[in-house]
Scaffold this active site. Structure first.
Site, PDB file in Angstrom:
ATOM      1  N   ASP A 128       0.851  -1.196   0.000  1.00 24.92           N
ATOM      2  CA  ASP A 128       0.000   0.000   0.000  1.00 24.92           C
ATOM      3  C   ASP A 128       0.889   1.251   0.000  1.00 24.92           C
ATOM      4  O   ASP A 128       1.816   1.356   0.817  1.00 24.92           O
ATOM      5  CB  ASP A 128      -0.871  -0.038   1.270  1.00 24.92           C
ATOM      6  CG  ASP A 128      -1.967   1.003   1.281  1.00 24.92           C
ATOM      7  OD1 ASP A 128      -2.410   1.419   0.198  1.00 24.92           O
ATOM      8  OD2 ASP A 128      -2.402   1.371   2.398  1.00 24.92           O
ATOM      9  N   SER A 165     -13.013   4.318   4.221  1.00 24.03           N
ATOM     10  CA  SER A 165     -13.649   3.972   5.497  1.00 24.03           C
ATOM     11  C   SER A 165     -14.915   4.795   5.699  1.00 24.03           C
ATOM     12  O   SER A 165     -15.013   5.939   5.239  1.00 24.03           O
ATOM     13  CB  SER A 165     -12.680   4.232   6.660  1.00 24.03           C
ATOM     14  OG  SER A 165     -11.772   3.158   6.782  1.00 24.03           O
ATOM     15  N   ARG A 213      -9.244   0.134  12.557  1.00 18.87           N
ATOM     16  CA  ARG A 213      -8.578   0.699  13.745  1.00 18.87           C
ATOM     17  C   ARG A 213      -9.623   1.136  14.767  1.00 18.87           C
ATOM     18  O   ARG A 213      -9.409   1.040  15.977  1.00 18.87           O
ATOM     19  CB  ARG A 213      -7.720   1.896  13.338  1.00 18.87           C
ATOM     20  CG  ARG A 213      -6.585   1.520  12.408  1.00 18.87           C
ATOM     21  CD  ARG A 213      -5.753   2.739  12.047  1.00 18.87           C
ATOM     22  NE  ARG A 213      -4.759   2.369  11.039  1.00 18.87           N
ATOM     23  CZ  ARG A 213      -3.644   3.051  10.818  1.00 18.87           C
ATOM     24  NH1 ARG A 213      -3.385   4.140  11.492  1.00 18.87           N
ATOM     25  NH2 ARG A 213      -2.797   2.642   9.894  1.00 18.87           N
ATOM     26  N   ARG A 252      -4.849 -11.023  26.083  1.00 18.55           N
ATOM     27  CA  ARG A 252      -5.474 -12.011  25.198  1.00 18.55           C
ATOM     28  C   ARG A 252      -6.999 -11.960  25.186  1.00 18.55           C
ATOM     29  O   ARG A 252      -7.588 -12.063  24.099  1.00 18.55           O
ATOM     30  CB  ARG A 252      -4.963 -13.414  25.542  1.00 18.55           C
ATOM     31  CG  ARG A 252      -3.516 -13.589  25.112  1.00 18.55           C
ATOM     32  CD  ARG A 252      -2.902 -14.848  25.652  1.00 18.55           C
ATOM     33  NE  ARG A 252      -2.885 -14.851  27.113  1.00 18.55           N
ATOM     34  CZ  ARG A 252      -2.224 -15.740  27.850  1.00 18.55           C
ATOM     35  NH1 ARG A 252      -1.555 -16.701  27.274  1.00 18.55           N
ATOM     36  NH2 ARG A 252      -2.258 -15.679  29.171  1.00 18.55           N
TER      37      ARG A 252
HETATM   38  P1  13P Z   1      -9.094   4.872   5.169  1.00 17.02           P
HETATM   39  O1  13P Z   1      -8.220   5.749   5.997  1.00 17.02           O
HETATM   40  O2  13P Z   1     -10.348   5.590   4.766  1.00 17.02           O
HETATM   41  O3  13P Z   1      -9.401   3.578   5.821  1.00 17.02           O
HETATM   42  O4  13P Z   1      -8.306   4.559   3.810  1.00 17.02           O
HETATM   43  C1  13P Z   1      -7.325   3.563   3.788  1.00 17.02           C
HETATM   44  C2  13P Z   1      -6.503   3.595   2.544  1.00 17.02           C
HETATM   45  O5  13P Z   1      -6.807   4.238   1.565  1.00 17.02           O
HETATM   46  C3  13P Z   1      -5.281   2.782   2.544  1.00 17.02           C
HETATM   47  O6  13P Z   1      -4.529   2.959   1.393  1.00 17.02           O
HETATM   48  O1  G3H Z   2      -3.270   5.086   3.563  1.00 17.09           O
HETATM   49  C1  G3H Z   2      -2.684   4.678   4.549  1.00 17.09           C
HETATM   50  C2  G3H Z   2      -3.153   3.452   5.252  1.00 17.09           C
HETATM   51  O2  G3H Z   2      -4.274   3.723   6.047  1.00 17.09           O
HETATM   52  C3  G3H Z   2      -2.034   2.820   6.021  1.00 17.09           C
HETATM   53  O3  G3H Z   2      -1.749   3.550   7.165  1.00 17.09           O
HETATM   54  O4  G3H Z   2       0.623   4.043   6.725  1.00 17.09           O
HETATM   55  O5  G3H Z   2      -0.322   4.295   9.028  1.00 17.09           O
HETATM   56  O6  G3H Z   2       0.025   2.018   8.043  1.00 17.09           O
HETATM   57  P1  G3H Z   2      -0.239   3.478   7.784  1.00 17.09           P
HETATM   58 ZN    ZN Z   3      -4.603   4.932   0.596  1.00 15.46          ZN
END
Ligand code: 13P
Ligand code: G3H
Ligand code: ZN
Length: 316
Positions: A81, A213, A259, A280
């Protein structure tokens, strides 16, 4: 079974979207696999640069490999990602990732094309899919912060040019969403007009929606009632996932909502059991609650129930 995102998108295009969920630890992995098996849905596991650094990138890989043995029916892609070029090459060479995202959306257009093309060449040589990004989402992405006013929607003509010149397999488009828990001040719709224009110019090409989200109010209210202080905000209406899928969105990224589930479960648990220090019991509750959440999102995405048909179409 690990497949590429291109394989998943071929089956999903125009019918449903595949949920792309970020994971950082074993509890998230267990909840994700459980929820997708319960709802019989294919899925995409997203690993961010931050997730790879959280413990150790090898730990996440081992967790995912173990989960695929525990849940042998699962069909999923393993995707980087928001990668930079260097991290993309690391994942391409890992022998584990089936898909990477090169995010050079903050660079000028020609630079974005050049970087993306280099990553596409390296990834395709190993049969790995590439997602690129054009346009800018608002909100916070690890080390990059885009003010809401600076978020600019993807230009459809540029998108066509970009796709043709880079050879990427899917494109993340800015259609009004942003990352994190604070997206919209009031109810706001996706920019379906932009999606329609892009689909008309590149019919059949898989599009990706980041920042998807929904930031459920009940979840935020429960967190705040258990000692949290998350100011009111609104996310994407999940009823818009499927209409977006019909316009070519094949991947919907959801991290923040997961989250929020974690925060609600743990805040409520330790509020109600102040003498408890074993992590746990809340961990177990989280796995079940996250699985329920994932199944509910897959229902909205239309990916629930697609596993059997996908397996047949893959010839497995
Ligand atoms: P959200 O923050 O809306 O969950 O988006 C996640 C996302 O785009 C990760 O790449
Ligand atoms: O777009 C980002 C994702 O929500 C991942 O978040 O980079 O804090 O793991 P992070
Ligand atoms: Zn993203």
């Amino acid at each position: 079974m690990i497949v590429t995102t291109a394989q998943l998108f071929k089956h999903a295009y125009g019918k449903y979207a595949v949920g792309a969920y970020n994971i950082n630890n074993a509890e998230q992995a267990m909840g994700l696999f459980k929820g997708c098996i319960q709802s019989k849905a294919p899925f995409i596991i997203q690993i961010s640069k931050g997730a790879r650094k959280y413990t150790d990138k090898r730990m996440l890989e081992a967790i995912i490999r173990a989960a695929s043995v525990i849940f042998p029916e699962a069909i999923f892609a393993v995707h980087l990602d928001h990668g930079d070029e260097e991290t993309c090459y690391d994942c391409i060479n890992s022998g584990f990732f089936s898909s990477v995202m090169i995010d050079a959306s903050h660079d000028p257009f020609e630079e974005n094309i050049a970087i993306t093309k280099r990553v596409v060449d390296a990834a395709h040589a190993k049969g790995i899919s590439v997602e690129a990004e054009l346009g800018m989402l608002g909100g916070v992405e690890e080390d990059i912060k885009v003010e809401e006013g600076n978020a600019c929607l993807t230009d459809p003509d540029e998108a066509k040019d970009f796709i043709t010149r880079t050879g990427c397999d899917s494109l993340a488009c800015a259609i009004g969403t942003s990352h994190g828990a604070f997206k919209f001040k009031g109810r706001q719709s996706l920019h379906f007009d932009v999606l329609e224009k892009i689909k008309a110019l590149v019919p059949g090409f898989p599009l990706v929606m980041h920042g998807s989200s929904s930031v459920p109010k009940e979840e935020v209210d429960r967190i705040n009632a258990a000692g949290g202080a998350i100011a009111g905000s609104m996310g994407v209406d999940p009823n818009e996932y499927l209409p977006a899928a019909k316009l070519g969105v094949t991947k919907v990224n959801i991290d923040t909502d997961g989250r929020l589930v974690w925060t609600r479960v743990h805040r409520e648990f330790f509020r109600d059991k102040p003498g408890e220090f074993d992590f746990r019991p809340p961990g177990k509750i989280f796995i079940e609650e996250y699985a329920k959440f994932i199944a509910s999102r897959n229902d909205f995405l239309g990916s629930s129930g697609q596993l059997v048909d996908l397996r047949t179409s893959l010839g497995k």
